[in-house]
Design a protein around this motif. Sequence first.
Motif, mmCIF file in Angstrom:
data_model
loop_
_atom_site.group_PDB
_atom_site.id
_atom_site.type_symbol
_atom_site.label_atom_id
_atom_site.label_comp_id
_atom_site.label_asym_id
_atom_site.label_seq_id
_atom_site.Cartn_x
_atom_site.Cartn_y
_atom_site.Cartn_z
ATOM 1 N N SER A 15 0.373 -0.851 0.159
ATOM 2 C CA SER A 15 0.348 0.238 0.447
ATOM 3 C C SER A 15 0.477 1.467 -0.058
ATOM 4 N N SER A 106 -9.837 5.495 0.815
ATOM 5 C CA SER A 106 -8.992 5.785 -0.794
ATOM 6 C C SER A 106 -9.677 5.025 -1.502
ATOM 7 N N TYR A 114 -16.631 9.871 -9.739
ATOM 8 C CA TYR A 114 -18.129 9.990 -8.824
ATOM 9 C C TYR A 114 -18.975 10.842 -8.113
HETATM 10 C C1 LIG Z 1 -9.750 -5.493 -5.673
HETATM 11 C C2 LIG Z 1 -9.070 -3.751 -6.015
HETATM 12 C C3 LIG Z 1 -10.368 -3.255 -6.812
HETATM 13 C C4 LIG Z 1 -10.883 -2.009 -6.876
HETATM 14 N N1 LIG Z 1 -11.916 -1.147 -7.244
HETATM 15 C C5 LIG Z 1 -11.965 0.556 -7.470
HETATM 16 C C6 LIG Z 1 -12.796 0.927 -7.437
HETATM 17 O O1 LIG Z 1 -14.326 0.268 -7.717
HETATM 18 N N2 LIG Z 1 -12.870 2.130 -7.867
HETATM 19 C C7 LIG Z 1 -11.975 2.808 -7.471
HETATM 20 O O2 LIG Z 1 -11.776 3.989 -7.380
HETATM 21 N N3 LIG Z 1 -10.481 2.089 -6.970
HETATM 22 C C8 LIG Z 1 -10.784 1.191 -6.969
HETATM 23 N N4 LIG Z 1 -9.786 0.075 -6.599
HETATM 24 C C9 LIG Z 1 -8.386 0.948 -6.785
HETATM 25 C C10 LIG Z 1 -7.767 0.607 -4.771
HETATM 26 O O3 LIG Z 1 -8.996 1.854 -4.121
HETATM 27 C C11 LIG Z 1 -6.671 2.061 -5.231
HETATM 28 O O4 LIG Z 1 -5.470 0.862 -5.160
HETATM 29 C C12 LIG Z 1 -6.491 1.999 -3.274
HETATM 30 O O5 LIG Z 1 -7.297 3.330 -3.038
HETATM 31 C C13 LIG Z 1 -4.915 2.350 -3.314
HETATM 32 O O6 LIG Z 1 -4.903 2.951 -1.636
HETATM 33 P P1 LIG Z 1 -4.011 1.704 -0.962
HETATM 34 O O7 LIG Z 1 -2.220 2.616 -1.639
HETATM 35 O O8 LIG Z 1 -3.885 2.200 0.775
HETATM 36 O O9 LIG Z 1 -3.542 0.224 -1.941
HETATM 37 C C14 LIG Z 1 -9.476 -1.054 -6.853
HETATM 38 C C15 LIG Z 1 -8.668 -1.864 -7.073
HETATM 39 C C16 LIG Z 1 -7.827 -3.474 -6.280
HETATM 40 C C17 LIG Z 1 -7.059 -3.785 -5.993
#
Ligand SMILES: Cc1cc2nc3c(=O)[nH]c(=O)nc-3n(C[C@H](O)[C@H](O)[C@H](O)COP(=O)(O)O)c2cc1C
Length: 181
Positions: A15, A106, A114
């Motif tokens: 992350s 996040s 959105y």
């Molecule tokens: C399985 C999965 C589903 C995700 N679904 C969404 C989503 O529906 N909408 C969105 O804006 N980002 C989505 N993302 C992106 C994540 O929200 C984003 O990578 C995360 O908030 C980053 O935080 P981190 O650096 O703590 O991992 C998704 C990521 C993954 C792995």
Amino acid sequence: MKTLVLVFHPDLTASRANRRLAEEIEKEANVTVHRVYEAYPDEKIDVAAEQRLLEKHDRIVLQFPFYWYSTPPLLKKWEDAVLSYGWAFGSMGDKLRGKELLIAVSTGAAKENYSSDGNFKYTVPELLRPLEVTSNLIGTIYLTPYILYGVNQQSDEQLEQGAKGYVAYVLNPEIEPFVVR
Ligand SMILES: Cc1cc2nc3c(=O)[nH]c(=O)nc-3n(C[C@H](O)[C@H](O)[C@H](O)COP(=O)(O)O)c2cc1C
């Protein structure tokens, strides 16, 4: 006021955003950070321990990355197990009543997606409604969510600012309750 930040991220080592947010908020007094995926690698939640932790705090923050316009799966599992009948809801279930609930999420996608005329048609607070309704059921005060948009496009510097903004937001004793517009 004692604040509990429950972090639901399946792999904090990978992350950027949630790891930094958790590290920053953890430096503050009267804040407990609990990384739930790390506490339960086998996903077997210790319900009594979770409930004791919740009872000791006044403001509960659920912090997670947006996954499929929703929460990571362990948060759903945690709700199913921890917010039990007779404890969190039902005629005797009043243990969380009057506490504050703050969602901190996040997103990978940028904010402009959105909205009613954006790609995803709905705002993040609209998509968070199951949590808002859950908050109503358990009698917590549902605060205006903290949303960090488009984190994957953000520079390290922007993320640092986001983490500082998060700390200021979570520590504000007077976060506005969320109002449906
Ligand atoms: C399985 C999965 C589903 C995700 N679904 C969404 C989503 O529906 N909408 C969105 O804006 N980002 C989505 N993302 C992106 C994540 O929200 C984003 O990578 C995360 O908030 C980053 O935080 P981190 O650096 O703590 O991992 C998704 C990521 C993954 C792995």
